[in-house]
Design a protein around this motif. Sequence first.
Motif, mmCIF file in Angstrom:
data_model
loop_
_atom_site.group_PDB
_atom_site.id
_atom_site.type_symbol
_atom_site.label_atom_id
_atom_site.label_comp_id
_atom_site.label_asym_id
_atom_site.label_seq_id
_atom_site.Cartn_x
_atom_site.Cartn_y
_atom_site.Cartn_z
ATOM 1 N N THR A 45 79.890 27.471 40.281
ATOM 2 C CA THR A 45 81.173 27.698 40.934
ATOM 3 C C THR A 45 82.302 27.289 39.993
ATOM 4 O OG1 THR A 45 81.292 25.474 41.910
ATOM 5 C CG2 THR A 45 80.038 27.139 43.114
ATOM 6 N N GLY A 46 83.507 27.318 40.501
ATOM 7 C CA GLY A 46 84.649 26.918 39.691
ATOM 8 C C GLY A 46 84.611 25.469 39.261
ATOM 9 N N LEU A 47 83.812 24.642 39.933
ATOM 10 C CA LEU A 47 83.716 23.224 39.566
ATOM 11 C C LEU A 47 83.148 23.032 38.160
ATOM 12 C CD1 LEU A 47 82.301 21.741 42.909
ATOM 13 C CD2 LEU A 47 84.633 21.549 42.053
ATOM 14 N N GLY A 48 82.377 24.010 37.701
ATOM 15 C CA GLY A 48 81.716 23.832 36.412
ATOM 16 C C GLY A 48 82.419 24.468 35.234
ATOM 17 N N GLU A 49 83.603 25.023 35.440
ATOM 18 C CA GLU A 49 84.270 25.773 34.384
ATOM 19 C C GLU A 49 84.453 24.981 33.095
ATOM 20 O OE1 GLU A 49 85.007 28.852 34.044
ATOM 21 O OE2 GLU A 49 84.363 29.467 36.040
ATOM 22 N N ARG A 50 84.815 23.721 33.187
ATOM 23 C CA ARG A 50 85.148 22.931 31.999
ATOM 24 C C ARG A 50 84.039 21.987 31.547
ATOM 25 N NH1 ARG A 50 90.588 23.234 30.754
ATOM 26 N NH2 ARG A 50 91.913 24.188 32.346
ATOM 27 N N ILE A 51 83.030 21.810 32.372
ATOM 28 C CA ILE A 51 82.039 20.776 32.044
ATOM 29 C C ILE A 51 80.609 21.286 31.952
ATOM 30 C CG2 ILE A 51 83.437 18.929 33.045
ATOM 31 C CD1 ILE A 51 81.680 19.062 35.528
ATOM 32 N N TRP A 52 80.349 22.549 32.269
ATOM 33 C CA TRP A 52 78.965 23.020 32.332
ATOM 34 C C TRP A 52 78.266 22.917 30.984
ATOM 35 C CZ3 TRP A 52 76.973 26.940 29.368
ATOM 36 C CH2 TRP A 52 77.883 27.792 28.732
ATOM 37 N N GLN A 53 79.021 23.026 29.881
ATOM 38 C CA GLN A 53 78.402 22.989 28.555
ATOM 39 C C GLN A 53 77.708 21.664 28.271
ATOM 40 O OE1 GLN A 53 81.621 23.625 29.185
ATOM 41 N NE2 GLN A 53 82.335 25.448 28.117
ATOM 42 N N TRP A 54 78.141 20.601 28.946
ATOM 43 C CA TRP A 54 77.620 19.261 28.668
ATOM 44 C C TRP A 54 76.545 18.834 29.666
ATOM 45 C CZ3 TRP A 54 79.411 18.846 24.103
ATOM 46 C CH2 TRP A 54 80.685 19.331 23.777
ATOM 47 N N LEU A 55 76.186 19.720 30.576
ATOM 48 C CA LEU A 55 75.175 19.412 31.584
ATOM 49 C C LEU A 55 73.975 20.348 31.394
ATOM 50 C CD1 LEU A 55 77.505 18.991 34.691
ATOM 51 C CD2 LEU A 55 76.441 17.178 33.331
ATOM 52 N N PRO A 56 72.879 19.855 30.834
ATOM 53 C CA PRO A 56 71.730 20.731 30.539
ATOM 54 C C PRO A 56 71.207 21.517 31.730
ATOM 55 C CG PRO A 56 71.483 18.628 29.422
ATOM 56 C CD PRO A 56 72.688 18.493 30.307
ATOM 57 N N CYS A 57 71.286 20.942 32.920
ATOM 58 C CA CYS A 57 70.763 21.652 34.086
ATOM 59 C C CYS A 57 71.622 22.860 34.458
ATOM 60 C CB CYS A 57 70.641 20.705 35.277
ATOM 61 S SG CYS A 57 72.202 19.919 35.762
ATOM 62 N N ALA A 58 72.829 22.956 33.903
ATOM 63 C CA ALA A 58 73.724 24.078 34.209
ATOM 64 C C ALA A 58 73.606 25.211 33.212
ATOM 65 C CB ALA A 58 75.171 23.582 34.254
ATOM 66 N N TRP A 59 72.945 24.989 32.096
ATOM 67 C CA TRP A 59 72.918 26.001 31.029
ATOM 68 C C TRP A 59 72.296 27.311 31.479
ATOM 69 C CZ3 TRP A 59 70.609 22.154 26.918
ATOM 70 C CH2 TRP A 59 71.602 21.230 26.558
#
Length: 267
Positions: free
Chosen positions: A195-209
Amino acid sequence: MGKIEKSQRRNTGHAAFWGMLYAEGIKMRRTWILWLHILMPLIGITMFLLYYRTSIWSDWGKISGYVEIVSIVCPTLVGFVTALAAEQEKQAGHFQNLLGIGKYRGKNLAVKLCSLLIWNMLAVGLTLGGFGIGFYFFVSRIPASAGFYLKIICLIWVCQIFAYAFHLFLGLRFSRGITIGVGIVESVISALMMTGLGERIWQWLPCAWAGRFSGYCVRIASDTEKNVEFIIEQMKFGGAAAAGITLVGIVLLFGWFHKYEGERMED
């Protein structure tokens, strides 16, 4: 003569590694690890194809939804698989197969990690390849090429390398419940990061890749994305971050394992 001897030792070492990997595969074949990698994809494919035959979603919306669910479920399944693998090693002599066999214990860990990743690659291939074939013949002959599904398979599989290294550490050092629990939490985070919550931080969270990379590929392939340049920049930055974090994670895992003596939190 010295060069010949070194070459022979190198070839012997490679043969020994592949022999150990084959033996590891035979050992896992008799556990639930194999069936998790076969039954879960088949059940998921069947359920989604049956639903999609009557669903009013657009064709690309159906594909996108399936890929998102696969990406979300992956961390939980990784937690289950690594917990079973660690439990298997504990029951077979309290990790002595990993710690006490072979001159270099790092090779034993590498074999275990590679074996799990190979099973994961086959499972991801079955999950998405089987879905693609079934979708084409039973739902809609949408022009989603084999290359598209191959790209998604590779992306999701590569994104699981850090997860397997991390969860293998959790499985060896902590309890089975912690390993599985962390995987479930990661699945929840993965869903939120789409969702929009991950726009700026997803790169640093392996489970979001997996969710982000595969989602971007679906948007580009479906020709629904207007800002393709932005998506490509996001993927480049995310790819660099993922590669760096994965490399550091593997190095830390093997550095820790070099000093590991088989202690576990539940002991």
